[in-house]
Design a protein around this motif. Sequence first.
Motif, short mmCIF file in Angstrom:
data_model
loop_
_atom_site.label_atom_id
_atom_site.label_comp_id
_atom_site.label_asym_id
_atom_site.label_seq_id
_atom_site.Cartn_x
_atom_site.Cartn_y
_atom_site.Cartn_z
N LYS A 95 0.84 -1.20 0.00
CA LYS A 95 0.00 0.00 0.00
C LYS A 95 0.87 1.25 0.00
CE LYS A 95 -4.07 1.94 2.21
NZ LYS A 95 -5.09 1.72 3.23
N TRP A 101 -1.29 0.84 -4.97
CA TRP A 101 -0.79 -0.47 -4.55
C TRP A 101 0.27 -0.91 -5.55
CZ3 TRP A 101 -2.57 -2.64 -0.06
CH2 TRP A 101 -3.72 -2.08 0.49
N VAL A 126 -8.46 -5.82 -4.71
CA VAL A 126 -8.26 -5.01 -3.51
C VAL A 126 -9.36 -5.37 -2.53
CG1 VAL A 126 -8.15 -2.66 -2.59
CG2 VAL A 126 -7.19 -3.16 -4.86
#
Length: 142
Positions: A95, A101, A126
């Motif tokens: 993250k 990401w 996600v």
Amino acid sequence: MTTTRAANRFGSTLLAMGLFAVSLSASAEDVKVTLTGAEEVPAVTTQAKGEGTITIAKDMSVTGSVKTSGVEGIAAHIHLAEPGKNGPPVVTLTKGEDGSWSAPAGSKLTEEQYQAFKAGHLYVNVHSAAHKGGEIRGQLKP
């Protein structure tokens, strides 16, 4: 005469560098991916979305990132499964800021996972607190 030889060597060096750059770019596959709730299994009704590029090199290394919006992600992964199915994570994404990401440095697929990628059987998703199994997903299509 020495000036001509130096120019020829310089030209040869530039040509070799250009060929090397072309071979490097040919050895990696950039895959644009769009993540939506509709791609999750089962589908999730959400305003969340994401997009990015994941690069899989012929040496099976993984780089790239996705950027999400409308979701407070708690985890993100590249998973092994064909469209319409769920599968195990193979790369845990890191993250970053503002819903980004990224594949961590040194990420690499196994031969089996690489062949699954070539067949379109890897996906990015996600996870959120509301949807622990995944809120948004996008299949990696080589």
